[in-house]
Design a protein around this motif. Structure first.
Motif, PDB file in Angstrom:
ATOM      1  N   UNK A 115      39.002 -84.236  18.245  1.00 56.82           N
ATOM      2  CA  UNK A 115      38.852 -85.664  17.944  1.00 56.82           C
ATOM      3  C   UNK A 115      39.116 -85.848  16.457  1.00 56.82           C
ATOM      4  N   UNK A 116      40.299 -85.397  16.057  1.00 53.33           N
ATOM      5  CA  UNK A 116      40.604 -85.296  14.627  1.00 53.33           C
ATOM      6  C   UNK A 116      41.149 -86.582  14.031  1.00 53.33           C
ATOM      7  N   UNK A 117      41.230 -87.649  14.815  1.00 50.31           N
ATOM      8  CA  UNK A 117      41.610 -88.935  14.231  1.00 50.31           C
ATOM      9  C   UNK A 117      43.076 -89.017  13.843  1.00 50.31           C
ATOM     10  N   UNK A 118      43.330 -89.686  12.723  1.00 50.08           N
ATOM     11  CA  UNK A 118      44.704 -90.000  12.363  1.00 50.08           C
ATOM     12  C   UNK A 118      44.911 -89.853  10.869  1.00 50.08           C
ATOM     13  N   UNK A 119      46.170 -89.870  10.465  1.00 55.49           N
ATOM     14  CA  UNK A 119      46.483 -89.962   9.031  1.00 55.49           C
ATOM     15  C   UNK A 119      47.310 -91.216   8.820  1.00 55.49           C
ATOM     16  N   UNK A 120      47.270 -91.731   7.596  1.00 56.27           N
ATOM     17  CA  UNK A 120      47.956 -92.990   7.330  1.00 56.27           C
ATOM     18  C   UNK A 120      49.426 -92.767   7.009  1.00 56.27           C
ATOM     19  N   UNK A 121      50.260 -93.672   7.462  1.00 57.75           N
ATOM     20  CA  UNK A 121      51.675 -93.616   7.127  1.00 57.75           C
ATOM     21  C   UNK A 121      51.889 -94.112   5.697  1.00 57.75           C
ATOM     22  N   UNK A 122      53.017 -93.710   5.120  1.00 57.65           N
ATOM     23  CA  UNK A 122      53.338 -94.195   3.777  1.00 57.65           C
ATOM     24  C   UNK A 122      54.720 -94.815   3.796  1.00 57.65           C
ATOM     25  N   UNK A 123      55.111 -95.373   2.675  1.00 53.27           N
ATOM     26  CA  UNK A 123      56.464 -95.901   2.497  1.00 53.27           C
ATOM     27  C   UNK A 123      57.026 -95.251   1.253  1.00 53.27           C
ATOM     28  N   UNK A 124      58.334 -95.257   1.152  1.00 60.59           N
ATOM     29  CA  UNK A 124      58.945 -94.742  -0.060  1.00 60.59           C
ATOM     30  C   UNK A 124      59.781 -95.853  -0.666  1.00 60.59           C
ATOM     31  N   UNK A 125      59.456 -96.238  -1.879  1.00 58.40           N
ATOM     32  CA  UNK A 125      60.236 -97.251  -2.601  1.00 58.40           C
ATOM     33  C   UNK A 125      60.191 -96.882  -4.067  1.00 58.40           C
ATOM     34  N   UNK A 126      61.012 -97.548  -4.870  1.00 56.21           N
ATOM     35  CA  UNK A 126      61.051 -97.203  -6.290  1.00 56.21           C
ATOM     36  C   UNK A 126      59.658 -97.338  -6.895  1.00 56.21           C
ATOM     37  N   UNK A 127      59.238 -96.325  -7.602  1.00 53.36           N
ATOM     38  CA  UNK A 127      57.949 -96.395  -8.288  1.00 53.36           C
ATOM     39  C   UNK A 127      56.753 -96.111  -7.400  1.00 53.36           C
ATOM     40  N   UNK A 128      57.008 -95.658  -6.163  1.00 55.58           N
ATOM     41  CA  UNK A 128      55.869 -95.517  -5.233  1.00 55.58           C
ATOM     42  C   UNK A 128      54.955 -94.360  -5.583  1.00 55.58           C
ATOM     43  N   UNK A 129      55.357 -93.514  -6.541  1.00 58.72           N
ATOM     44  CA  UNK A 129      54.462 -92.411  -6.894  1.00 58.72           C
ATOM     45  C   UNK A 129      53.598 -92.753  -8.112  1.00 58.72           C
ATOM     46  N   UNK A 130      53.709 -94.002  -8.591  1.00 58.04           N
ATOM     47  CA  UNK A 130      52.890 -94.388  -9.761  1.00 58.04           C
ATOM     48  C   UNK A 130      51.424 -94.535  -9.385  1.00 58.04           C
TER      49      UNK A 130
END
Ligand SMILES: Cc1cc2nc3c(=O)[nH]c(=O)nc-3n(C[C@H](O)[C@H](O)[C@H](O)COP(=O)(O)OP(=O)(O)OC[C@H]3O[C@@H](n4cnc5c(N)ncnc54)[C@H](O)[C@@H]3O)c2cc1C
Ligand code: SF4
Ligand code: SF4
Lengths: 364, 252
Positions: A115-130
């Motif tokens: 019952x380990x649940x879920x992980x959240x999705x991400x997006x990739x766009x300019x500056x998304x690692x800030x």
């Protein structure tokens, strides 16, 4: 392997895991639950809002209260709960290896519920690692568990229930939500959730996406733009929105790492979060291994709880601990509660997806 | 105006003190005269369309225009000082003085009229009906920047690296992972695997349901080797009652 064998090991103490533990323990199964967090409850412990559903689903109760009630029940039935305990491996013969601090242990169980649940999705766009760009769940953990706001001016990406609820809670925590956007032309979540933030005059940018997180070292704003029919941003029509935090609420994916290591067959169901371990009508994925809750397809806390119960009952059944008068009936009871939860505009589709999946059999 | 040859066409409308167009023209085709603020005049018969004045003009005020190239098409050339540059054969959107799109044109030639000067002239074939108004083209998107986007944060793998891998035939999550390390980091692909699957599907005709999840290795979360090595001979509990007592103490 000199560890004694327990009846049921449940991995994950969210609604699904606790539901399974309670129903199994109630019938005499010796259950151990492990969870990597310091607090049990999974996602529930971050959820300060009241839940939907009916009385039998504890509707109108706040998420964290449901978590506490479940925990109480679990203790009553003698469920053992080990916290701060990460399950890091699943080996042959149902041997699961867990670690607490820097000590690792192996546990062999007759049955395992994942019952380990879920992980959240991400997006990739300019500056998304800030710094300043984060998932909505992370923001929710910060405000509701750590009691700090991630920023003062929030831009929320995604109008599903998670995006709507977390926007509302960020405002309750004192932040300003400068806008909420979605590439789709309509709001993804429940209207009543959306209205909570409409009433606070939060602008909705539907049919828009985030093109860039602006700022040298940290986020000082975002460039957002409408999208064309292929969801590609029309950058020339983009504009600037001032914000210091960009929250991504763009869906969840089943956390299937342990399931795959266990050898569970996987299947793909876009409506339920993509790749996930396959399961049958009683949540069994393979011999001795069950899955329940978000890991078995992204839904809600209430369905996770019922799926967990289904798995817990099935384990008791297989171990010969299901009373005669319960045979058959109990499954129908739980299934009918699940069907009720999976009704209406959104639920019907999920119910159908679950049915298709079960019927399809394991495909991979 | 002579329609069937390329000729300088100047849009210099203010009396500013400037005359490099006049002095640069090797054929004496532009006259400004002794008052440096005079507006330039092109002598169409002398102009050979070499493009030197276009690259020299600090105001980018000169273009070359040929209304009829013999195939009922017009040619416009203008200086273009942005990156990335268009390529010969590209379809570009040509714009007027206000930057508003007029329509599409085909790039027929790129030229640097002055040695060691980076200013490029872009020659575009357009419909004669819009040629009079064409002053430039829409800036091209910098795909490089886009391709430097990080997809896998843990291993800092860029979009470009993943696109390259897909082009080389890596059509599964595992194949991309083997070549680029995308998904091998701290989070074990929890944040990037959906992004990578989407890219594979966009670049090939594979559908998401045909893509198996990347194989998962244990430990599923990062733990130290010391912790892992501590596993074998450490029983978690001698008997369940002892464990229950221990957990009970923890709660209290
Ligand atoms: C912001 C937000 C708002 C929501 N609002 C609602 C709502 O209003 N109504 C509703 O019905 N639902 C809501 N949901 C959905 C609901 O929270 C989830 O569907 C539900 O919590 C899923 O339960 P679960 O038990 O499957 O997983 P979780 O609650 O996620 O629990 C899984 C647990 O397992 C642990 N775990 C995972 N892997 C390991 C491992 N290897 N070792 C040890 N422990 C592990 C995790 O840390 C976690 O504690 C919301 C979700 C979010 C994110
Ligand atoms: S195009 Fe060449 S020839 Fe014509 S005016 Fe300019 S510099 Fe002179
Ligand atoms: S060089 Fe350009 S700006 Fe200067 S006078 Fe000639 S056309 Fe005008």
């Amino acid at each position: 392997m000199n560890d004694s064998k327990i009846d049921l090991l449940v991995i994950g103490a969210g609604p699904a895991g606790l539901g399974a533990a309670i129903e199994a323990a109630k019938r005499g199964v010796k259950v151990l639950v492990v969870d990597e967090n310091a607090k049990p409850g999974g996602q529930l412990f971050k959820q300060i809002h009241k839940f939907f559903g009916s009385k039998e689903h504890m509707a109108g109760t706040r998420g964290f209260t449901i978590g506490e009630m479940l925990l109480e029940q679990a203790r009553e039935y003698g469920v053992m709960v080990m916290l701060n305990t990460l399950a890091w491996g699943f080996f042959a013969n149902n041997v699961v290896v867990v670690k607490q601090h820097d000590q690792s242990y192996s546990i062999q169980a007759k049955k395992v519920v994942l019952a380990t649940g879920a992980t959240e999705n991400t997006l990739s766009f300019k500056g998304c690692t800030k710094p300043g760009v984060m998932t909505a769940g992370a923001a929710q953990t910060l405000i509701n568990l750590s009691r700090v706001t991630p920023g003062e001016k929030i831009l929320m990406v995604g109008t599903g229930n998670v995006g709507l609820i977390v926007s509302y809670q960020l405002m309750q925590a004192g932040a300003q939500v400068v806008g909420i956007l979605d590439a789709a032309p309509v709001v993804g979540g429940y209207d009543v959730h959306a209205n909570k933030i409409r009433k606070a005059h939060v602008p909705f940018y539907l049919g828009h996406t985030v093109v860039e997180a602006l700022g040298k070292e940290e986020v000082i704003g975002a460039s957002i733009a409408p999208v064309d029919c292929n969801f590609k941003p029309l950058e020339k029509e983009g504009f600037f929105v001032e914000c210091d935090t960009i929250c991504l609420a763009v869906g969840l994916s089943p956390r299937l790492d342990l399931a795959l290591n266990a050898g569970c067959p996987s299947t793909y169901e876009p409506l339920l979060g993509g790749s996930m371990p396959w399961h049958d009508q009683r949540m069994r994925s393979m011999e001795d291994v069950y899955v329940a809750g978000d890991v078995a397809g992204i839904e809600e806390a209430s369905t996770a709880l019922e799926e967990g119960k289904l798995a817990g009952v099935a384990v008791a059944d297989e171990l010969g601990l299901l009373a005669k008068e319960e045979q058959g009936v109990i499954y129908e009871e739980i299934q009918s509660r699940l069907d009720k939860l999976r009704s209406g505009l959104y639920g019907d589709k999920r119910r159908q997806a679950k049915l298709d999946l079960i019927e399809r059999g394991c495909t991979r | 105006m002579i329609a069937n040859k390329l000729i300088a066409d100047i849009h210099c409308i203010e009396p500013i003190p400037c005359n490099p167009c006049e002095t640069s023209c090797p054929f004496g085709a532009i006259t400004i005269g002794s008052d440096i603020t005079n507006l330039p005049v092109v002598h169409e018969d002398l102009c050979r369309g070499c493009g030197i004045c276009l690259a020299v003009c600090p105001g980018l005020a000169i273009r070359l225009l040929q209304m009829d190239n013999g195939n009922n098409r017009a040619i416009v050339a203008f200086p273009y000082e942005y990156h990335p540059l268009p390529q010969k054969g590209d379809l570009v959107t040509v714009v007027n003085m206000e930057g508003l799109p007029l329509g599409q044109g085909t790039v027929t030639r790129l030229q640097k009229p002055i040695k060691n000067d980076p200013t490029q002239l872009v020659f575009v074939e357009v419909d004669p009906s819009i040629a009079q108004e064409v002053r430039s083209m829409e800036r091209l998107k910098d795909n490089d920047l886009e391709e430097e986007l990080i997809i896998c944060r843990c291993e800092e793998v860029t979009r470009k690296e993943i696109l390259n891998a897909i082009q080389k035939g890596d059509h599964s999550l595992d194949a991309v992972k083997r070549r680029t390390r995308a998904g091998m980091g701290l989070c074990q692909g929890k944040s990037c695997s959906k992004l990578v699957s989407r890219m594979i599907c966009e670049q090939t005709n594979i559908t998401p349901d045909q893509l198996a999840p990347a194989s998962k290795r244990q430990p599923v979360n990062p733990i130290s080797l010391k912790t892992m090595a501590s596993t074998s001979d450490k029983p978690l509990f001698r008997d369940l009652d002892a464990l229950a007592r221990e957990l009970d103490n923890e709660v209290k």
